[in-house]
Design a protein around this motif. Sequence first.
Motif, PDB file in Angstrom:
ATOM      1  N   SER A   7       0.855  -1.186   0.000  1.00  0.00           N
ATOM      2  CA  SER A   7       0.000   0.000   0.000  1.00  0.00           C
ATOM      3  C   SER A   7       0.888   1.231   0.000  1.00  0.00           C
ATOM      4  O   SER A   7       2.101   1.130   0.222  1.00  0.00           O
ATOM      5  N   GLY A   8       0.271   2.384  -0.257  1.00  0.00           N
ATOM      6  CA  GLY A   8       1.004   3.633  -0.155  1.00  0.00           C
ATOM      7  C   GLY A   8       1.349   4.285  -1.477  1.00  0.00           C
ATOM      8  O   GLY A   8       1.888   5.402  -1.497  1.00  0.00           O
ATOM      9  N   SER A  17       7.736  13.065  -1.803  1.00  0.00           N
ATOM     10  CA  SER A  17       8.085  11.827  -1.111  1.00  0.00           C
ATOM     11  C   SER A  17       6.864  10.927  -0.984  1.00  0.00           C
ATOM     12  O   SER A  17       5.728  11.417  -0.961  1.00  0.00           O
ATOM     13  N   LEU A  18       7.103   9.639  -0.884  1.00  0.00           N
ATOM     14  CA  LEU A  18       6.073   8.651  -0.621  1.00  0.00           C
ATOM     15  C   LEU A  18       6.683   7.565   0.249  1.00  0.00           C
ATOM     16  O   LEU A  18       7.881   7.300   0.166  1.00  0.00           O
ATOM     17  N   VAL A  93       5.068   0.201 -11.254  1.00  0.00           N
ATOM     18  CA  VAL A  93       4.374  -0.597 -10.248  1.00  0.00           C
ATOM     19  C   VAL A  93       5.449  -1.163  -9.324  1.00  0.00           C
ATOM     20  O   VAL A  93       6.420  -1.758  -9.797  1.00  0.00           O
ATOM     21  N   TYR A  94       5.270  -0.956  -8.036  1.00  0.00           N
ATOM     22  CA  TYR A  94       6.250  -1.400  -7.046  1.00  0.00           C
ATOM     23  C   TYR A  94       5.732  -2.660  -6.363  1.00  0.00           C
ATOM     24  O   TYR A  94       4.591  -2.701  -5.890  1.00  0.00           O
ATOM     25  N   THR A 113       1.802  -2.009  -6.160  1.00  0.00           N
ATOM     26  CA  THR A 113       1.137  -0.722  -5.948  1.00  0.00           C
ATOM     27  C   THR A 113       1.725   0.280  -6.926  1.00  0.00           C
ATOM     28  O   THR A 113       2.943   0.336  -7.129  1.00  0.00           O
ATOM     29  N   GLN A 114       0.865   1.073  -7.546  1.00  0.00           N
ATOM     30  CA  GLN A 114       1.292   1.993  -8.600  1.00  0.00           C
ATOM     31  C   GLN A 114       1.847   3.286  -8.001  1.00  0.00           C
ATOM     32  O   GLN A 114       1.204   3.902  -7.145  1.00  0.00           O
ATOM     33  N   VAL A 115       3.000   3.684  -8.491  1.00  0.00           N
ATOM     34  CA  VAL A 115       3.582   4.981  -8.153  1.00  0.00           C
ATOM     35  C   VAL A 115       3.753   5.756  -9.453  1.00  0.00           C
ATOM     36  O   VAL A 115       4.385   5.272 -10.387  1.00  0.00           O
TER      37      VAL A 115
END
Length: 119
Positions: A7-8, A17-18, A93-94, A113-115
């Motif tokens: 998630s995130g 930042s993420l 995608v991570y 999860t997509q960044v």
Amino acid sequence: QVQLVESGGGLVQAGDSLRLSCVASGRSFRTYTMGWFRQAPGKEREFVAAVSWRGTTTYSSDSVKGRFTISRDNTNSVVYLQMNSLKPEDTAVYYCAGRIGDYGNFDSWGQGTQVTVSS
């Protein structure tokens, strides 16, 4: 194997930042080396960072060194990826991944999860 849920992810601007989180289920989390990988459109999946099962040793790719930090919380079975100074080329995608012990292939994978980093 452990089950992994990331998630995130989200849409951010360059320089932002993420923090990604990956929650693991399974009693053996403490024995797993954990890693983060990413896959951009049209590209192969690539290694981003990893942390040893003790949490004392970390590894990261040259492309993220100095910007991304991997860490883990064995009490709560969570692994994090703090991503600072994000660039458009970090868009991907991570995936969270795990393997038992210090060596071998990662054989437990999350769904990703997509960044997305806009310029």
